[in-house]
Motif scaffolding. Structure first.
Motif, PDB file in Angstrom:
ATOM      1  N   ASP A 243      -7.245  10.059  30.276  1.00 57.36           N
ATOM      2  CA  ASP A 243      -5.886  10.021  29.738  1.00 57.36           C
ATOM      3  C   ASP A 243      -5.787   8.986  28.615  1.00 57.36           C
ATOM      4  O   ASP A 243      -5.983   7.787  28.847  1.00 57.36           O
TER       5      ASP A 243
ATOM      6  N   ASN B  92       0.955   0.959  36.503  1.00 57.11           N
ATOM      7  CA  ASN B  92       1.725   1.248  35.294  1.00 57.11           C
ATOM      8  C   ASN B  92       0.922   2.115  34.326  1.00 57.11           C
ATOM      9  O   ASN B  92       0.982   1.956  33.109  1.00 57.11           O
TER      10      ASN B  92
ATOM     11  N   LEU C 218      -3.183   7.753  27.159  1.00 56.98           N
ATOM     12  CA  LEU C 218      -2.138   6.764  27.391  1.00 56.98           C
ATOM     13  C   LEU C 218      -2.657   5.640  28.286  1.00 56.98           C
ATOM     14  O   LEU C 218      -2.358   4.466  28.068  1.00 56.98           O
ATOM     15  N   VAL C 219      -3.463   5.980  29.285  1.00 59.73           N
ATOM     16  CA  VAL C 219      -4.042   4.950  30.147  1.00 59.73           C
ATOM     17  C   VAL C 219      -4.968   4.052  29.321  1.00 59.73           C
ATOM     18  O   VAL C 219      -4.964   2.819  29.463  1.00 59.73           O
TER      19      VAL C 219
ATOM     20  N   ASP D   2       2.417  12.250  21.134  1.00 56.49           N
ATOM     21  CA  ASP D   2       1.750  11.023  21.557  1.00 56.49           C
ATOM     22  C   ASP D   2       2.516   9.770  21.160  1.00 56.49           C
ATOM     23  O   ASP D   2       1.936   8.680  21.055  1.00 56.49           O
TER      24      ASP D   2
ATOM     25  N   GLY E 168       1.321   5.113  33.426  1.00 57.18           N
ATOM     26  CA  GLY E 168       2.153   5.870  32.506  1.00 57.18           C
ATOM     27  C   GLY E 168       3.011   5.001  31.619  1.00 57.18           C
ATOM     28  O   GLY E 168       3.839   5.509  30.861  1.00 57.18           O
ATOM     29  N   ASP E 169       2.834   3.671  31.722  1.00 56.83           N
ATOM     30  CA  ASP E 169       3.559   2.697  30.904  1.00 56.83           C
ATOM     31  C   ASP E 169       5.073   2.803  31.079  1.00 56.83           C
ATOM     32  O   ASP E 169       5.837   2.603  30.140  1.00 56.83           O
ATOM     33  N   GLU E 170       5.487   3.080  32.322  1.00 56.76           N
ATOM     34  CA  GLU E 170       6.912   3.286  32.561  1.00 56.76           C
ATOM     35  C   GLU E 170       7.716   1.992  32.627  1.00 56.76           C
ATOM     36  O   GLU E 170       8.914   1.995  32.369  1.00 56.76           O
TER      37      GLU E 170
ATOM     38  N   THR F 262       3.782   4.697  37.811  1.00 54.22           N
ATOM     39  CA  THR F 262       2.659   5.423  38.396  1.00 54.22           C
ATOM     40  C   THR F 262       1.443   4.515  38.508  1.00 54.22           C
ATOM     41  O   THR F 262       1.252   3.588  37.712  1.00 54.22           O
TER      42      THR F 262
ATOM     43  N   THR G 201      -2.969  10.084  41.675  1.00 49.79           N
ATOM     44  CA  THR G 201      -1.870   9.335  41.062  1.00 49.79           C
ATOM     45  C   THR G 201      -0.748   9.205  42.066  1.00 49.79           C
ATOM     46  O   THR G 201      -0.429  10.179  42.767  1.00 49.79           O
TER      47      THR G 201
ATOM     48  N   ASN H 294      -2.791   4.961  38.997  1.00 48.35           N
ATOM     49  CA  ASN H 294      -3.938   5.858  39.012  1.00 48.35           C
ATOM     50  C   ASN H 294      -5.085   5.230  39.804  1.00 48.35           C
ATOM     51  O   ASN H 294      -5.327   4.021  39.690  1.00 48.35           O
TER      52      ASN H 294
ATOM     53  N   TRP I 208       4.501   7.890  22.782  1.00 49.61           N
ATOM     54  CA  TRP I 208       4.481   6.789  23.753  1.00 49.61           C
ATOM     55  C   TRP I 208       3.138   6.076  23.760  1.00 49.61           C
ATOM     56  O   TRP I 208       3.046   4.922  24.205  1.00 49.61           O
TER      57      TRP I 208
END
Length: 810
Positions: free
Chosen positions: A530, A502, A532-533, A329, A504-506, A466, A479, A468, A331
């Protein structure tokens, strides 16, 4: 000593080539140490200079000729009548320091043992030995050290002998002077061998139990990361050992000194760490190990390319901790801690391109300011976006070509882009121009047309990320991977749905949700599947509050609604910490501080069974229930049944004295905890006592003497306690008047320590405005030390954010 300039550096790099350093250090005296250096170098010029800072009793011979005493002045030894091949021998007596810049000395209050460690860095190696102190004059270094007979000495090379206190080490490959290290003292060590190399973890003897308890985790992280890097990189590990040392007084989180990495010893946890603390330590271990290749094997030519070191290592630190070391985890932690730091730094006037122009880094002091969250956090995020845009395989192919082509040498941005360009058919130069050579961040907005979300980019960069889509009941519907550049992107598959760009925070951008998506988040944030979201959305909510687009009251309602049910430890920790530090303690009128603390305390009370470490910490610092706190302290346990560790006990003591409790409890706790950490905690608590006398005493300790770096930080932390604004408001003008002199006396890194001690707490508006005026006048004078001026300019911008948010919310 004057800061080395870019012009001087370029001249010496063109004129000189250093063949070898032979360094002998005598550390047996506690008053000062002796440094003897023999330098072999070639020259194309008749004269130059070598650095040696703060030296006494300097004796030097050049090619057998004794140099006159007047050749040494202002930290530089003038060299003339140079030949094509030269041998310089310099011996001097040098002072120990307590500010983390040079040969740092520390006496452990737990047992009286002395430790001496050389913490180098930009313009610092010359405080330890005579050297041409710039990154592109690399040379092998051979070291011998005289030390106390019961000491262990660690350095860049592996030890070859250690008889009667005389330690000898293997010669290093060519390295930059700022990467020199030596750590001497009665270290407690846990050693092993991995892939035929000696590995070790070391800490002060008084921390032996802590090191032994945590060694299995530390060794596993080290082995897993090392295995990953030696498989990912085609260049073999370039040094002959891998030691890692928890050292006292380190200014940085860690330093990537080759073969022997130093970590601030706060990373050796005394109590139960939080999930984010454990992740952060794993990330730093992976970060510093990445430097063995990217930074140590191949090093930037001058400091404008410090991002080549730090951005890469920061990205690899999170990525490798996640993929190789088991901290899956990582990220999530990055999304809530590192990424916000980058976005805030990019909004300051001091922002700069990740890849700065060399000419902007006119000297080392100026370049020192760029070891900031543009270089670390934004650079990390941008490299993550590069991998998403380019693909991991071409990225690593380019990295390996770069490392192989410049091994044991120096390189710059053009060299890195050449290597990437050869590994892909994508236009990496245009990408670099957009992302690396510009400032500021883009904003991704959502508009609706007939219920269809349409993504717009306010800015100039290409983004791949990405998106969502969520149904009204909170369930994920789908997604999509999106490339967003100049033209808006419609998402017909998500018609009528809430969307999170964003997810996935890319990429590195701010996100502005539309009304549909914002209302969805307010309703369902705590139940989005999720983590991360959820982390990305909490970050956005904090920034919306700081920018005034949502009120502190509305933000705290979301805290109270969603954080008590938050299941993921790091999402909870990141959100509750940000709520306390960046919203409540900065944005509120102090008259409303107690009310906000009640919300945080109630939230943590509900969440403690799920997240006991972090929720208990925040509850301790916000509750006004002294009966609860006294009960914990007297029973040596919380109501959850777990025994208080020593850090928790100190947090309880601090909160009790903040609330008017008897300061005598500080001495009682100091008697119980006679460690170095206990000493600092005592300083912190005494500075937090809410009396005029306690504040004056703490101020005197900070500014009337020569405090060690850790002492200054502890004292200032206690001094500027939220809610004590009436007691300390008059000291704001004194801070502006007295801090520059302290920073000037103590040097580069201590200036940053002083800058970091800025009082970001809730002030009455009139006090904050007066403070802003004083800061503006001081900065406008042009007389502040370079490093402190950079720090204060940034804090001035952050103060303006607070004032603007307060104005909008009043």
């Amino acid at each position: 000593m004057p800061s080395l300039t870019l012009t001087e550096s370029r001249t010496r790099a063109a004129d000189l080539a250093v063949t070898a350093y032979d360094v002998h250090l005598d550390l047996t005296s506690p008053e000062a140490f002796t440094s003897s250096t023999t330098v072999h170098f070639t020259s194309r010029t008749a004269q130059t200079f070598i650095e040696l800072a703060d030296a006494e009793s300097v004796q030097a011979t050049l090619n057998g000729v004794t140099l006159p005493a007047q050749a040494y002045a202002d930290g530089r030894l003038a060299l003339s009548d140079l030949q094509e091949r030269n041998e310089l021998v310099v011996t001097a007596r040098l002072p120990y320091v307590t500010n983390g810049d040079g040969m740092h000395t520390f006496t452990d209050p737990a047992d009286g043992e002395r430790y001496v460690s050389a913490y180098c860095g930009m313009d610092i190696a010359s405080t330890v030995f005579a050297c041409f102190d710039q990154p592109d004059l690399k040379a092998p270094i051979t070291l011998t050290v005289d030390a106390e007979e019961h000491w262990t000495v660690l350095a860049n090379g592996a030890a070859t002998s250690s008889e009667a206190g005389r330690w000898s080490f293997t010669s290093t490959p060519p390295i930059s002077t700022y990467l020199f290290v030596v750590c001497a003292g009665p270290w407690h060590s846990v050693t092993s061998t991995h892939r035929g190399l000696p590995f070790g973890w070391h800490a002060r003897r008084s921390l032996a139990d802590d090191l032994d308890r945590q060694a299995p985790e530390l060794e596993a992280i080290t082995r897993d990361c090392f295995d990953h890097y030696t498989q990912a990189f085609t260049e073999p590990y370039p040094f002959d050992s891998y030691e890692q040392v928890f050292v006292p007084g380190q200014n940085w989180g860690a330093l990537e000194t080759p073969g022997c990495v130093t970590f601030r010893d706060e990373f050796l946890f005394r109590g139960e760490p939080s999930a984010m603390q454990r992740q952060a330590r794993a990330m730093v271990i992976a970060h510093e190990m990445a430097h063995m290749w990217f930074g140590d094997l191949v090093t930037m030519k001058w400091w404008e390319d410090s991002w080549l070191n730090e951005s890469f290592a920061d990205y690899m630190g999170y990525q490798v901790a996640a993929t190789a070391a088991g901290y899956v985890d990582s990220w999530i932690a990055c999304a809530q801690t590192r990424k916000p730091q980058g976005l805030r730094a990019d909004a300051l006037r001091s922002t700069h391109p990740i890849a700065e122009d060399a000419e902007a880094m006119v000297d080392v002091d100026t370049a020192f300011g760029n070891f900031d969250m543009i270089t670390y956090a934004k650079g990390n995020a941008v490299l993550r976006q590069l991998v998403a845009w380019l693909g991991e395989e071409p990225f690593l192919a380019g990295v390996n070509a770069y490392l192989g082509r410049h091994r044991f040498g120096n390189a710059d941005l053009a060299d890195f882009l050449d290597a990437l360009d050869a590994a892909t058919d994508r236009d990496v130069r245009a990408w670099a121009e957009s992302w690396l050579r510009s400032t500021g961040f883009d904003t991704i907005r959502i508009e609706r047309r007939d219920g269809v979300p349409i993504l717009h980019r306010d800015g100039s960069r290409p983004h791949r990320f990405t998106v969502n889509g969520y149904a009204a009941d909170g369930q994920l519907v789908g997604t999509e991977l999106v490339d967003l550049a100049g033209e808006p992107v419609a998402l017909p598959a998500f018609r009528g749905l809430a969307v999170v760009p964003n997810a996935g925070d890319e990429t590195f951008a701010q996100v502005q949700l539309d009304v549909v998506s914002k209302e969805f988040v307010e309703q369902h944030l705590g139940r989005i599947a999720d983590p991360l979201v959820r982390a990305v959305l909490w970050r956005g909510l904090v920034e919306m509050t700081r920018s005034g687009r949502t009120s502190v009251e509305d933000f705290l309602k979301l805290v109270a609604r969603h954080l008590p049910i938050e299941e993921h430890a790091m999402v909870f920790e990141g959100a509750i910490n940000a709520a306390q530090v960046f919203v409540v303690n900065e944005l509120l009128d102090p008259a409303r501080l107690d009310e906000a603390h009640e919300v945080l305390a109630a939230t943590c009370t509900l969440a403690r069974h799920r997240h006991p470490v972090v929720a208990t910490r925040v509850l301790t610092s916000t509750t006004t229930d002294t009966e609860l706190l006294h009960g914990w302290l007297e029973d040596d346990a919380t109501d959850l049944g777990a025994a208080l560790d020593q850090e928790q006990r100190w947090a309880v003591v601090r909160r009790l004295v903040e609330l008017g409790g008897d300061p005598a409890m500080i001495a009682t706790e100091e008697e119980r905890d006679q460690s170095a950490a206990g000493r600092l905690a005592g300083l912190r608590c005494r500075a937090a006592v809410p009396t005029a006398e306690a504040k004056q005493e703490a101020w005197s300790q900070m500014f009337d003497g020569e405090p060690a770096n850790r002492d200054f930080t502890a004292l200032s932390d206690g001094f500027w306690t939220p809610g004590q604004h009436d007691l300390v408001a008059d000291y704001l003008a004194r801070l502006v008047a007295e801090a520059p002199g302290l920073a000037e006396r103590r040097g580069q890194a201590f200036s940053k320590v002083v800058g970091h001690a800025f009082p970001h707490i809730a002030w009455p508006l009139e006090v904050a405005r007066a403070f802003r005026e004083d800061l503006t006048r001081a900065l406008g004078s042009g007389e502040l030390p370079t490093v402190l001026a950079r720090e204060w300019n940034d804090h001035l911008d952050e103060l303006d954010v607070t004032l603007a948010a307060r104005s909008r919310n009043s």
